[in-house]
Enzyme design. Structure first.
Site, PDB file in Angstrom:
ATOM      1  N   HIS A  95      -5.158  14.709   1.080  1.00 39.84           N
ATOM      2  CA  HIS A  95      -4.621  13.473   0.525  1.00 39.84           C
ATOM      3  C   HIS A  95      -5.329  12.278   1.161  1.00 39.84           C
ATOM      4  O   HIS A  95      -5.802  12.344   2.296  1.00 39.84           O
ATOM      5  CB  HIS A  95      -3.113  13.399   0.778  1.00 39.84           C
ATOM      6  CG  HIS A  95      -2.434  12.291   0.031  1.00 39.84           C
ATOM      7  ND1 HIS A  95      -2.354  11.004   0.510  1.00 39.84           N
ATOM      8  CD2 HIS A  95      -1.814  12.291  -1.177  1.00 39.84           C
ATOM      9  CE1 HIS A  95      -1.710  10.253  -0.361  1.00 39.84           C
ATOM     10  NE2 HIS A  95      -1.374  10.997  -1.395  1.00 39.84           N
ATOM     11  N   GLU A 143      -6.938  11.348  -8.173  1.00 38.79           N
ATOM     12  CA  GLU A 143      -6.223  10.115  -7.860  1.00 38.79           C
ATOM     13  C   GLU A 143      -7.124   9.154  -7.102  1.00 38.79           C
ATOM     14  O   GLU A 143      -7.295   9.291  -5.881  1.00 38.79           O
ATOM     15  CB  GLU A 143      -4.984  10.453  -7.032  1.00 38.79           C
ATOM     16  CG  GLU A 143      -4.058   9.287  -6.769  1.00 38.79           C
ATOM     17  CD  GLU A 143      -2.792   9.727  -6.050  1.00 38.79           C
ATOM     18  OE1 GLU A 143      -1.704   9.483  -6.588  1.00 38.79           O
ATOM     19  OE2 GLU A 143      -2.887  10.317  -4.959  1.00 38.79           O
TER      20      GLU A 143
END
Length: 231
Positions: A95, A143
């Protein structure tokens, strides 16, 4: 995809916004929303994961990170085997708020496969997504870091471009698009544009009623699935 039961999914990722009973209330709400059409992943702080698993039957309890290690040395690292024993069924990797080197990611994915943990690997760009697809994770989250938490979504063209790029390399990988998701309309359009799944953090935890927003977003996934079938 191991424990997952549906080809479309929604991820509620409260990061470090929620813990304890407040989180458990939303875990129970999410648990009631799972059906044969939509799988739901819910993340939580490490110390809450075991209770999340005990308080639910249908969601996939998800760690926000793990390290590619086995029992032994590893002071301060997140031991995958301990997560599995706590009832965790999936994990995020790489992430933007917890990036990994290629070597670390390869080791972590190997452990995930050994323990049958679903891997959700984050990619910041189309190029990074294509490289990650070669590593054969279960899910790639496309993302752009610059859009996280902004309320601005990636857009239909980006979704279609990344979906095509990933599927051309590895058709078995599911694609998640979640940048800037802030309401049910964003969820609907993201799934309709071709994403296998989506998810949200701030749009839920900062909503006047997080429970209602969670319900609305999962309902939007179902509506998009139904509308895609009639197109």
């Amino acid at each position: 995809m191991g424990a997952s039961r549906a080809s479309h999914f929604f991820v509620f990722n409260p990061k470090s916004y929620l813990c304890g009973q407040t989180l458990m209330n939303l875990v129970k709400e999410a648990d009631q929303l799972v059906d044969e059409d939509v799988t739901i992943f819910v993340t939580g702080p490490y110390v809450d994961l075991k209770e999340m698993a005990e308080q639910s039957q249908n969601i996939i309890v998800t760690a926000q990170h793990l390290d590619g290690i086995y029992p032994g040395r590893g002071m301060g690292a997140v031991l995958p085997e301990s997560l599995r024993k706590a009832g965790v069924g999936a994990t995020f990797l790489n992430h933007a708020e917890h990036p990994m080197t290629l070597s670390e990611l390869v080791k972590a994915l190997k452990v995930c496969r050994t323990l049958e943990l679903i891997s959700i690997v984050c990619a910041d760009s189309v190029e990074e997504a294509k490289a990650i697809a070669v590593l054969n994770p279960d899910i790639i989250l496309c993302e752009p870091t610059s859009l996280i938490g902004t309320g601005q979504t990636s857009g239909e063209s980006y979704i279609r471009e990344t979906n095509e790029a990933i599927k051309n390399i590895n058709p078995n990988v599911l694609v998640m698009q979640a940048a800037g998701i802030s309401n049910a309309t964003d969820v609907y359009h993201t799934i309709l544009a071709g994403a296998d799944g989506t998810g949200c953090t701030s749009g839920i935890v900062k909503a006047p009623s997080p429970q209602h927003m969670l319900v609305d977003m999962v309902s939007a996934v179902r509506k998009a699935i139904a509308d895609k079938e009639v197109q």
